[in-house]
Design an enzyme around this catalytic site. Structure first.
Site, PDB file in Angstrom:
ATOM      1  N   GLY A  93       0.811  -1.210   0.000  1.00  0.00           N
ATOM      2  CA  GLY A  93       0.000   0.000   0.000  1.00  0.00           C
ATOM      3  C   GLY A  93       0.848   1.266   0.000  1.00  0.00           C
ATOM      4  N   SER A  94       0.556   2.157   0.923  1.00  0.00           N
ATOM      5  CA  SER A  94       1.161   3.489   0.922  1.00  0.00           C
ATOM      6  C   SER A  94       2.641   3.511   1.298  1.00  0.00           C
ATOM      7  CB  SER A  94       0.389   4.423   1.864  1.00  0.00           C
ATOM      8  OG  SER A  94      -0.851   4.772   1.300  1.00  0.00           O
ATOM      9  N   ILE A  95       3.198   2.402   1.744  1.00  0.00           N
ATOM     10  CA  ILE A  95       4.654   2.380   1.941  1.00  0.00           C
ATOM     11  C   ILE A  95       5.358   2.585   0.606  1.00  0.00           C
ATOM     12  CG2 ILE A  95       6.605   0.977   2.766  1.00  0.00           C
ATOM     13  CD1 ILE A  95       4.782  -0.293   4.772  1.00  0.00           C
TER      14      ILE A  95
END
Length: 619
Positions: A93-95
Site C-alpha cells: 500500500g502506501s509504503i
C-alpha cells in the site's frame, strides 16, 4: 535361573548401540530441534493473527550490525489453507510512497531535480487552482511532505475497477477542481495520494521513462531488491505471480490485487527480506559499495517536517520526504504504514539504534489491533524507550484557546461537510492541562510541555501544538492534521440543520408508514409523495450489495440510482408542501407534516451547498 538375564543382556548389547553414539546423535540433533522450535516472537505474532482474525503475516527485522531476520506465520490463501512462506511476496500500500520518495531523492542527488522546483516547471500541463501561486507555488518538496494543500483523493480515483496496468497517470487527473490548493503550500500537512501520484509523473518527465520501469532499474536493482517491483502484480490474469500472497478482507474472503489510477501512491510488490534491505539502506550513509547513491543529508531529513506552522512552533512529529516521525508504544521512530485491498503493512526505522522492522499481513482488516504486532517487534528488537521529557513547572496560559475546532483542511474535500459537522474537537482547560474532546473519539488530557506544546497520554514527546496562523486564526495541530478554532455561531446552524433533517425523515417515515398501513393515506395525500421519496433512498442498497465495494467510484446502476434518489428527495418535499397548500390541510398533524418536510428540504439544500446532493460518487 540366571541364564535368561544373561541372554537378555547379550541381546541388548547386540541390538542397542553403546551410549557414546547416542550422545553424539543427540548433540547433532539438538541444534536442529532448537531451530525447528518457534521463537517467542513467532508464537506471539501467530497468536495475534489468530485473535485478531488475520490470515497471515510476513515480517523482517534489522539489527544494529545489519543482520536481517525474516519469518512468516499464518496462511497464504484462506481457500487453500496453504502456509505463508517467508519469501512470499506481498503488497504494501502506501509504503510505496517511501520508496517513490527515495527515488526522487536519487534524482535530487544526481542533480536532475531540485526539491524547491515548482511542480509547474517540471509538469507544464499541470495547472493548480492555487490562491497563493504568486508567492507560494506548489513545489516538489511540498508533494513529498504532504504540504501541497491538495485534496487526498476522490472516490473514483481509488475505488474503481476501470484502470488497467498501463493506464496513463494523466487519467488520474481528469475532471474539475481536482488540483485545488486548500491551504498555503508548505504551511500545513494534509495527506494526499494525488500529490504522490504527481511525483510519479515527475519521475516520468525527468527521466523520459515510465516511472515503474525507471525505478525498478535505477533504484531497486542497485539496492538488491530483486524480488520487488513498482509494476503491477496480481494473483490472477496476465500479471499473475504464484508467489504473491492472496489478499483478504475482514471475513477472510479472498480478493486479487487490482490496478489503481493513483498507483504511484500505493502500488508496490515486495518481500519481507527486500524491505529489510531497503530499511538497512535508509539507516546507512546513502552509499552502495562505497559509492554515493543518495546524499546522506536527505536520508537524515526523512521523517523530519520542515517549514510548516507546527514544525516552526517546535512540534517534532510530522511528515518529511516520505516518512513520518511517529511516537507510539513508548518509542519514537521514522515510520510509514500502508493499506490496500487485501493487505496492511508497516515499516519502522530507529536511526539512533540502527534497527528496523517491517511486517505485512494479507488481510485488510478495519477492526484488528495492528499495534499489537508493532509492540511485539519493538520488544523483540529491544529498542530502548526514551525517557519522557521533563515537564516545566509553569503552566501554559490557554484560556483563550478553549472552544471548538474543525479540520482545516480536512483530508477528503468530498466529505468536508461530514468532517466539519461530526469531525470537530473541543478544547477545555483542566487545571494546568487541556482536555481534548473529539466528537468521535474518547477524550484525553493534554499535558503542557512548555511554550505552546502539549503531550497526549502514552507519548514521550509533544504531540500537539497551539499556534496562531498568519491571518490570526487560532490553530491546534498534531503535525499531520490542523484544526482551526471556529465559532458556535457557525457550528450550531449546521448541527440544527442535521437534527431537523434527521428528525423530519424519521417522523415522515414512521408516521407515513403508520398511516399507509391504516389505509388513511390516499395518493393525493400531501405526505404520500414525500414518503415515496424517503423510501426510494433504500433502492440503491441491494444494487450496491451486488457489486464490489471497489466500484463505489464508478458510474454503475447503484451509483446512478443513488444520485437520482438523493436529487429527487428535495423535489418530493416540495411536491408534498405544494399539495398541502393547495389542499388547504389544517390541524396539528398537517402542521407536523409541513414542519417535517421543511426540515428535510432545508437539510438537502445545505447538503447541496456542500456538494453532497445529488450524491455522485463518481464526481
Amino acid at each position: 535361573m540366571n541364564q535368561a538375564p544373561r541372554t537378555l543382556h547379550k541381546l541388548l548389547r547386540v541390538t542397542l548401540p553403546s551410549p557414546l553414539p547416542w550422545c553424539l546423535l543427540l548433540l547433532m540433533l539438538l541444534p536442529a530441534a532448537l531451530l525447528a522450535a518457534p521463537s517467542a516472537l513467532h508464537t506471539g505474532i501467530a497468536d495475534v493473527l489468530d485473535q485478531e482474525g488475520l490470515s497471515g503475516a510476513v515480517w523482517a527485522t534489522v539489527d544494529a550490525d545489519g543482520t536481517i531476520a525474516v519469518d512468516a506465520a499464518g496462511i497464504k490463501d484462506a481457500r487453500s489453507k496453504e502456509a505463508l512462506a517467508v519469501d512470499d511476496r506481498v503488497q504494501v500500500g502506501s509504503i510505496a510512497k517511501t520508496l517513490l520518495a527515495t527515488g526522487i531523492l536519487r534524482l535530487v542527488t544526481q542533480g536532475r531535480l531540485a526539491l524547491d522546483a515548482p511542480v509547474s516547471e517540471v509538469l507544464p500541463d499541470v495547472i493548480f487552482d492555487n490562491p497563493w501561486a504568486a508567492s507560494d507555488p506548489v513545489r516538489i518538496r511540498h508533494l513529498l511532505d504532504h504540504t501541497s494543500g491538495l485534496d487526498d483523493t476522490r472516490f473514483w480515483q481509488m475505488l474503481s475497477l476501470q484502470p488497467d496496468a498501463d493506464t496513463p497517470l494523466t487519467r488520474a487527473f481528469t475532471g474539475d477542481r481536482l488540483l485545488r490548493v486548500r491551504s498555503r503550500p508548505g504551511s500545513r500537512a494534509s495527506y494526499s495520494n494525488m500529490g504522490f501520484t504527481l511525483l510519479g509523473r515527475v519521475v516520468e518527465s525527468v527521466t523520459g521513462e515510465r516511472y515503474e520501469r525507471y525505478l525498478d532499474t535505477h533504484l531497486l536493482r542497485p539496492l538488491a531488491m530483486h524480488d520487488s517491483t513498482f509494476g503491477f502484480v496480481s494473483q490472477a490474469g496476465p500479471h499473475a505471480d504464484p508467489r504473491l500472497a492472496m489478499g483478504h478482507f475482514d471475513d477472510l474472503s479472498a480478493h486479487a490485487t487490482v490496478p489503481l489510477y493513483l498507483r504511484p501512491a500505493g502500488q508496490f510488490t515486495t518481500t519481507a527480506r527486500d524491505m529489510a534491505r531497503f530499511a538497512r539502506f535508509l539507516l546507512g550513509d546513502g552509499r552502495i559499495e562505497g559509492e554515493r547513491f543518495i546524499d546522506a543529508q536527505w536520508l537524515r531529513a526523512m521523517g523530519r517536517p520542515v517549514g510548516t506552522e507546527a514544525a516552526s512552533a517546535g512540534l517534532q512529529p510530522g511528515y518529511g520526504l516520505g516518512l513520518y516521525t511517529r511516537d507510539r508504544n513508548g518509542v519514537v521512530a521514522r515510520w510509514h504504514g500502508g493499506s490496500t485491498a487485501g493487505y496492511r503493512a508497516t515499516l519502522y526505522l530507529f536511526p539512533e539504534q540502527r534497527q528496523a522492522f517491517f511486517w505485512s499481513t494479507n488481510t485488510d482488516s478495519e477492526t484488528a489491533d495492528h499495534e499489537r504486532i508493532n509492540a511485539l517487534l519493538i520488544e523483540a528488537l529491544g529498542v530502548d524507550s526514551p525517557e519522557p521529557a521533563r515537564l516545566p513547572e509553569a503552566a501554559v496560559q490557554a484560556a483563550g484557546w478553549e472552544g471548538f475546532y474543525v479540520p482545516a483542511p480536512n483530508r477528503l474535500q468530498t466529505v468536508a461537510w461530514i468532517d466539519t459537522v461530526l469531525g470537530f474537537v473541543r478544547l477545555r482547560r483542566e487545571g494546568d492541562a487541556l482536555r481534548l474532546e473529539p466528537f468521535q473519539a474518547p477524550a484525553s488530557v493534554l499535558t503542557p510541555m512548555g511554550g505552546s506544546l502539549f503531550r497526549a497520554p502514552g507519548r514521550v514527546m509533544a504531540s500537539h501544538v497551539l499556534l496562531t496562523a498568519a491571518d490570526g486564526t487560532r490553530v491546534l495541530s498534531t503535525g499531520m492534521q490542523s484544526y482551526e478554532q471556529t465559532s458556535l455561531l457557525k457550528l450550531v446552524p449546521l448541527w440544527a440543520s442535521l437534527a431537523a433533517g434527521l428528525l423530519g425523515l424519521a417522523y415522515l417515515l414512521l408516521s407515513g408508514l403508520a398511516r399507509a398501513l391504516a389505509r388513511r393515506m390516499p395518493p393525493a395525500h400531501p405526505v404520500f409523495v414525500p414518503l415515496l421519496g424517503i423510501l426510494a433512498l433504500l433502492l440503491p442498497v441491494p444494487l450496491f450489495l451486488q457489486q464490489s465495494f471497489l466500484q463505489l467510484g464508478e458510474v454503475t446502476a447503484a451509483s446512478v440510482v443513488l444520485a437520482t434518489v438523493t436529487l429527487a428527495l428535495p423535489l418530493t418535499m416540495l411536491a408534498g408542501l405544494a399539495l398541502q397548500v393547495r389542499g388547504r390541510h389544517r390541524g396539528p398533524a398537517a402542521a407536523l407534516d409541513a414542519v417535517a418536510m421543511l426540515g428535510i428540504l432545508q437539510f438537502t439544500v445545505v447538503l447541496a451547498a456542500w456538494g453532497l446532493v445529488p450524491l455522485r460518487l463518481w464526481a
